[in-house]
Design an enzyme around this catalytic site. Structure first.
Site, short mmCIF file in Angstrom:
data_model
loop_
_atom_site.label_atom_id
_atom_site.label_comp_id
_atom_site.label_asym_id
_atom_site.label_seq_id
_atom_site.Cartn_x
_atom_site.Cartn_y
_atom_site.Cartn_z
CG ASP A 205 121.89 27.45 -0.46
OD1 ASP A 205 122.36 26.81 -1.41
OD2 ASP A 205 121.07 26.96 0.35
CD GLU A 274 120.93 27.33 -5.48
OE1 GLU A 274 120.97 26.15 -5.83
OE2 GLU A 274 120.53 27.67 -4.35
#
Ligand code: NOJ
Length: 526
Positions: A205, A274
């Site tokens: 993330d 990401e």
């Protein structure tokens, strides 16, 4: 690791855990729910699943606010449920990627609680980015710099003793200080904890976050850039060169250390980042041979419905990853963006375009990441304001990400459409009109989007690992994207009139054909 490592050619299906399948009737999806639907995923033909965070969390950002990185939140089950899921997924030949959230913790994490208790200047505060404001007078509420949260408003929140802490997302998600050696040490342990349990990889993330420019200088966005960031449907920064909180060079050392850990385990464990970066070249830095294995390529997702734009993204992406020997990725939807049927106009045209874009993506070398529900052709739902749950929507007062997170319709004629036992609406209400879109209804209909995805994934398996990484773009007109990859020619008509098919036998088409390739349609030929 071998050249043919599984992740290089995988179709990976994203499971948004709260919204996939509910086993216990509380209206929220859970790990046993995922396990119960593994046969569906196997029949769909995916190689891997990525499961969004299921760790202990107060759920302010639906799991992206982690209070304990080494346990399962009771909402989603127990650690033993994860073990069962891993075992059964592997028995179906499906790999499992879990989410890792290293940029911030939850405010409920032991470290943050200790930081609040310990006070200014303490080692406990040193794990986060606590700062004094510019003015010594505590009542003067001016934050340490002008940074804005991705979710809107200042990126700083104040604690009762007058100090501020940085939160690039919600105020309940304090950013860690990655320059403090305790932070990387903790995450290396977390990686090993899940690798030892048998996960096949991690989705990282906010992989472009973690480090902030030393001194935390003001962000230097122009008003126009700032407006554009706020207006964008995307979560990522559009002007990272003016935003000192993103894409700092030190972040790459972290991924080098993680790569050494992943490589010390058998069976090609992997990590996909990401990383919202400005262009394909900056993205490629994340996938150098000793760093992350892959990074999401959001440039494909943000391209308009335009053959020229798609072609440009393909060319730039392949050139950038080729520089570092990386493996490209492609994605059209996820839990943070408007579903691609809706982005392409919604209704019949939106669905036709979505199917065509998906098919085109699936013909490209590398991995494709699918988002749950796209195989059912789901559209973004206009969620009633009373049901908004996304912290971004609640902060900005504008519709946020709830519309792509509505629980899946599995069967039946009325909500909850088999999402879980019972008859109540799930955590975000489903539209009453979804009965024709259930997996059950579509499974028997050869023309359905589900049947199309099954055919496409099955046909893809016949060439995905053998067709090579070379893509040759062909010129069949400005509105038509055509490329050859090994034995396959892929063609996508983004124009408004039927065009002639390239030579070859049609292997698959995304919709009905006439005497050529109709608008908003894609085909593969061999
Ligand atoms: C990206 C995740 O995909 C998103 O859902 C989340 O809100 C932010 N990172 C913050 O963790």
């Amino acid at each position: 690791m071998t050249d043919e490592a599984w992740w290089r050619h995988a179709v990976c299906y994203q499971v948004y855990v709260r919204s996939f399948a509910d086993s216990d009737g509380d209206g929220i999806g859970d790990l046993p729910g995922i396990t119960s639907r593994l046969p569906y995923l196997a029949e769909l033909g995916v190689d891997a699943v990525w499961i969004t965070p299921f760790y202990t969390s107060p759920q302010h950002d639906h799991g992206y606010d982690v209070a304990d990185y080494r346990d399962v939140d009771p909402l989603f089950g127990k650690l033993a449920d994860l073990d069962t899921l891993l075992e059964q997924a592997h028995a179906h030949g499906i790999r499992v990627i879990v989410d890792l959230v290293p940029n911030h913790t939850s405010e409920d994490h032991d470290w943050f609680r200790a930081a609040l208790a310990a006070g200014p200047g303490s080692p406990e505060r040193g794990r986060y980015l606590f700062r004094d404001g510019p003015d010594a007078v505590p009542s003067d509420a001016v934050p340490p710099n002008n940074w804005e949260s991705v979710f809107g408003g200042s990126a700083w929140a104040r604690v009762p003793d007058g100090q501020w802490y940085l939160h690039l997302f919600d105020a309940t998600q304090p950013d860690l200080d990655w320059r403090n050696p305790e932070v990387p040490a903790m995450f290396e342990d977390v990686l090993r904890f899940w690798l030892d349990r048998g996960v096949d990889g991690f989705r990282i993330d906010v992989a472009h976050g973690l480090f902030k420019e030393p001194g935390l200088p003001d962000q230097r966005l122009t008003d126009a850039e700032r407006e554009a960031n706020l207006a964008a449907d995307l979560l990522g920064p559009q002007h990272p060169e003016h935003e000192p909180m993103w894409d700092q060079p030190e972040v790459h050392d972290v991924y080098r250390a993680w790569r050494r850990i992943l490589d010390s385990y058998p069976d090609d464990r992997m990590a996909v980042g990401e990383a919202w970066t400005r262009d394909a070249a900056s993205l490629a830095r994340y996938v150098r041979p000793d760093e992350l294995h892959q990074s999401f390529n959001f440039h494909w997702l943000s391209a308009d419905w335009s053959a020229a734009q798609f072609a440009a993204v393909i060319t730039e992406t392949l050139a950038a990853v080729a520089l570092v020997g990386g493996s490209p990725t492609w994605v059209l939807s996820n839990h943070d963006v408007i579903r691609h049927v809706t982005r392409y106009g919604g209704g019949t045209v939106g669905l036709a375009r979505a199917r065509a874009a998906t098919m085109t993506m699936l013909a490209l070398p590398g991995s494709s990441y699918l988002y749950q529900g796209e195989e059912l052709g789901l559209e973004e739902v206009d969620v009633d304001r009373a049901h908004w749950q996304d912290p971004q929507a609640l902060t900005t007062g504008k519709p946020g990400r709830d519309g792509c997170r509505v629980p899946l319709p599995w069967s039946g004629d009325a909500p909850p459409f088999g999402f879980g036992p019972g008859s109540d609406q799930p955590w975000i209400p489903q539209p009453a009109g979804w009965s024709s879109l259930t997996a059950e209804a579509q499974a028997e209909d050869a023309e359905s989007t589900l049947a199309f995805y099954r055919r496409a994934l099955s046909a893809r398996r016949t060439f995905a690992t053998t067709a090579g990484d070379q893509v040759e773009l062909l010129d069949l007109g400005a509105k038509v994207l055509t490329f050859r990859r090994g034995p396959v020619t892929a063609v996508l008509n983004c124009g408004t009139t039927t065009v002639a098919m390239p030579d070859g036998t049609v292997l698959l088409a995304s919709g009905p054909l006439d005497d050529g390739l109709p608008p908003d349609t894609a085909a593969w030929l061999v």
